[in-house]
Design a protein around this motif. Sequence first.
Motif, PDB file in Angstrom:
ATOM      1  N   ALA A 266       8.590 -11.082 -10.505  1.00 37.50           N
ATOM      2  CA  ALA A 266       9.481 -11.146 -11.485  1.00 37.50           C
ATOM      3  C   ALA A 266      10.101  -9.966 -12.153  1.00 37.50           C
ATOM      4  CB  ALA A 266       9.530 -12.551 -12.464  1.00 37.50           C
ATOM      5  N   THR A 267       8.912  -9.062 -12.398  1.00 37.68           N
ATOM      6  CA  THR A 267       9.458  -7.834 -13.305  1.00 37.68           C
ATOM      7  C   THR A 267       8.904  -6.619 -12.856  1.00 37.68           C
ATOM      8  OG1 THR A 267       7.059  -8.024 -14.382  1.00 37.68           O
ATOM      9  CG2 THR A 267       8.713  -9.499 -15.351  1.00 37.68           C
ATOM     10  N   GLY A 268       8.155  -6.641 -11.713  1.00 40.79           N
ATOM     11  CA  GLY A 268       7.536  -5.294 -11.150  1.00 40.79           C
ATOM     12  C   GLY A 268       6.379  -4.693 -11.855  1.00 40.79           C
ATOM     13  N   LYS A 269       5.918  -5.413 -12.845  1.00 39.40           N
ATOM     14  CA  LYS A 269       4.641  -4.841 -13.602  1.00 39.40           C
ATOM     15  C   LYS A 269       3.478  -4.896 -12.692  1.00 39.40           C
ATOM     16  CE  LYS A 269       2.054  -6.093 -17.747  1.00 39.40           C
ATOM     17  NZ  LYS A 269       1.693  -7.121 -18.801  1.00 39.40           N
ATOM     18  N   GLU A 270       2.800  -3.869 -12.760  1.00 40.34           N
ATOM     19  CA  GLU A 270       1.540  -3.829 -12.363  1.00 40.34           C
ATOM     20  C   GLU A 270       0.437  -4.555 -12.424  1.00 40.34           C
ATOM     21  OE1 GLU A 270      -0.389  -0.439  -9.419  1.00 40.34           O
ATOM     22  OE2 GLU A 270      -0.906   0.082 -11.613  1.00 40.34           O
ATOM     23  N   LEU A 271      -0.107  -5.346 -11.805  1.00 37.00           N
ATOM     24  CA  LEU A 271      -1.375  -6.240 -12.126  1.00 37.00           C
ATOM     25  C   LEU A 271      -2.470  -5.768 -11.932  1.00 37.00           C
ATOM     26  CD1 LEU A 271       0.395  -9.660 -10.731  1.00 37.00           C
ATOM     27  CD2 LEU A 271       0.276  -8.825 -12.938  1.00 37.00           C
ATOM     28  N   TRP A 272      -2.887  -5.101 -10.944  1.00 37.75           N
ATOM     29  CA  TRP A 272      -4.057  -4.495 -10.419  1.00 37.75           C
ATOM     30  C   TRP A 272      -3.711  -3.482  -9.298  1.00 37.75           C
ATOM     31  CZ3 TRP A 272      -5.262  -5.186  -5.154  1.00 37.75           C
ATOM     32  CH2 TRP A 272      -4.936  -6.461  -4.698  1.00 37.75           C
ATOM     33  N   LYS A 273      -4.752  -2.613  -9.114  1.00 39.06           N
ATOM     34  CA  LYS A 273      -4.671  -1.662  -8.046  1.00 39.06           C
ATOM     35  C   LYS A 273      -5.928  -1.327  -7.586  1.00 39.06           C
ATOM     36  CE  LYS A 273      -4.340   2.407 -11.140  1.00 39.06           C
ATOM     37  NZ  LYS A 273      -3.368   3.466 -11.166  1.00 39.06           N
TER      38      LYS A 273
ATOM     39  N   GLY B  33       0.973  -1.230   0.165  1.00 42.25           N
ATOM     40  CA  GLY B  33      -0.077   0.056  -0.135  1.00 42.25           C
ATOM     41  C   GLY B  33       0.910   1.387  -0.157  1.00 42.25           C
ATOM     42  N   ASP B  34       0.120   2.369  -0.489  1.00 45.95           N
ATOM     43  CA  ASP B  34       0.903   3.663  -0.407  1.00 45.95           C
ATOM     44  C   ASP B  34       0.232   4.687   0.205  1.00 45.95           C
ATOM     45  OD1 ASP B  34      -0.899   4.881  -1.880  1.00 45.95           O
ATOM     46  OD2 ASP B  34       0.257   4.418  -3.941  1.00 45.95           O
ATOM     47  N   ASP B  35       0.719   6.088   0.438  1.00 48.09           N
ATOM     48  CA  ASP B  35       0.200   7.073   1.133  1.00 48.09           C
ATOM     49  C   ASP B  35      -0.911   7.621   0.443  1.00 48.09           C
ATOM     50  OD1 ASP B  35       1.969   7.267   3.277  1.00 48.09           O
ATOM     51  OD2 ASP B  35       2.843   9.204   2.977  1.00 48.09           O
ATOM     52  N   ASP B  36      -1.273   7.321  -0.753  1.00 49.38           N
ATOM     53  CA  ASP B  36      -2.608   7.746  -1.433  1.00 49.38           C
ATOM     54  C   ASP B  36      -3.767   6.857  -1.207  1.00 49.38           C
ATOM     55  OD1 ASP B  36      -3.824   9.710  -3.110  1.00 49.38           O
ATOM     56  OD2 ASP B  36      -3.915   8.512  -4.594  1.00 49.38           O
ATOM     57  N   GLY B  37      -3.412   5.833  -0.451  1.00 53.46           N
ATOM     58  CA  GLY B  37      -4.438   4.764  -0.032  1.00 53.46           C
ATOM     59  C   GLY B  37      -4.728   3.770  -0.831  1.00 53.46           C
ATOM     60  N   MET B  38      -3.651   3.511  -2.048  1.00 59.72           N
ATOM     61  CA  MET B  38      -3.725   2.705  -3.026  1.00 59.72           C
ATOM     62  C   MET B  38      -3.195   1.418  -2.630  1.00 59.72           C
ATOM     63  SD  MET B  38      -5.154   2.900  -6.028  1.00 59.72           S
ATOM     64  CE  MET B  38      -5.024   4.368  -6.646  1.00 59.72           C
ATOM     65  N   VAL B  39      -3.665   0.248  -2.687  1.00 57.63           N
ATOM     66  CA  VAL B  39      -3.132  -1.341  -2.781  1.00 57.63           C
ATOM     67  C   VAL B  39      -2.633  -1.611  -4.076  1.00 57.63           C
ATOM     68  CG1 VAL B  39      -3.549  -3.678  -2.022  1.00 57.63           C
ATOM     69  CG2 VAL B  39      -4.912  -1.622  -0.953  1.00 57.63           C
ATOM     70  N   HIS B  40      -1.385  -2.089  -4.368  1.00 53.22           N
ATOM     71  CA  HIS B  40      -0.858  -2.427  -5.667  1.00 53.22           C
ATOM     72  C   HIS B  40      -0.452  -3.927  -5.429  1.00 53.22           C
ATOM     73  CE1 HIS B  40      -0.185   1.923  -6.689  1.00 53.22           C
ATOM     74  NE2 HIS B  40       0.207   2.154  -5.484  1.00 53.22           N
ATOM     75  N   ALA B  41      -0.804  -4.618  -6.717  1.00 49.78           N
ATOM     76  CA  ALA B  41      -0.207  -5.995  -6.701  1.00 49.78           C
ATOM     77  C   ALA B  41       0.647  -5.892  -8.121  1.00 49.78           C
ATOM     78  CB  ALA B  41      -1.515  -6.754  -7.233  1.00 49.78           C
TER      79      ALA B  41
END
Length: 375
Positions: free
Chosen positions: A78-85, A66-74
């Motif tokens: 292996a790559t750091g590519k975002e899958l969903w938020k 999670g981050d300071d903007d309240g977003m949860v990131h998946a």
Amino acid sequence: MRALVVLFALAVAAHGADWPMHRGGPQLQGRADMAAPAKPDLAWTFSAGKPIKAGAAIVAGRVFVGDDDGMVHAVEFATGKELWKFKTEASIEATPLVLRDVVYLGSSDGNVYALEAATGKLKWKYETGDKVLGGANYAKNPTGDGEWLLIGSYDTNLHCVDAATGKVVWTHATDNYINGTPALFSTGEIVFGGCDSYIHVLQLIDGKELRQIDSDAYIASSVAIMDGLGYVGNYGNLVLAFDPNGPKGSEVKWKYRDRSFPYFSSAALTADRVIIGGRDKRLHCIDRATGNGVWKFDARGQVDSSPIICGDAIVVGCEDGRLYCVNLADGKERWEYEIGAAVTASPAAADGLVIVGAEDGNLYAFGKPAAPAKP
């Protein structure tokens, strides 16, 4: 009692190389099933766009943070590519818990969210009375199937919630904020420190308090557990070892004091050592049996990040903008990586990578991902 031990053992079954929760497992020992990278080789970075103060969870090829903007990131491991938020309504400082393909985490908006790990779809939301800054822990439901979540809140309550439904099982009130993640003893008791200066020991079945241990100052970090003893630092410049089942008045086994600076970091444990960061700009190594200092590592800023043990090395972030790797044996530096922004998040480690967020809004992965197992 034996039934509780069996239930606990089921709940803390080996998670392989994953890092599914704060400090890696329900006893919050901060130990990874891998060696530290030999060099700070950067595998990838992911830009969240907002400061990351939360620790990450790593499960089944995905990283959750999670981050300071309240977003949860998946993101892809292996790559750091975002899958969903997924967006919550306030900042996130809690480390996610990943259990049975569901991501559970609290937000400063006062809610605990259950999200599908594969898609980020909301399964349920549980409302506490104030912000949730600590990660969730879990235990096997002692009265039936499934698991119960254990979550502290700034509403001063520890909440026990059914993991499948998000329905409250019980709550236990304290006299001040609960900032850290509760830990679990192998006998089934729950233990956590509070901003009321007490270490609380509860029974799982109904949340009844079995004991309070006075730590003399408020506790913002999480308790680490090993061999029936707990270890925690406080804002009274102490690190304590305690026995929750010791004779009343003598539960505290030892107190470690170095300089007059508080501890916000949670401890990592080995068979004979306690490793903890301090606001005195040092990483401290303490003999687990005696409470005597073994060595100290001097950083250039406060060490609020909680260290993790990777084989014979320790990895920890620092407010000086660096990630450090030091020898477990003597505290000598192996390497450092200058991120350039404060690192207050606790590192996570699995399958060859150390992953940590920083206040520049990036998630960093160091090392080389382990090759997939052959079928």
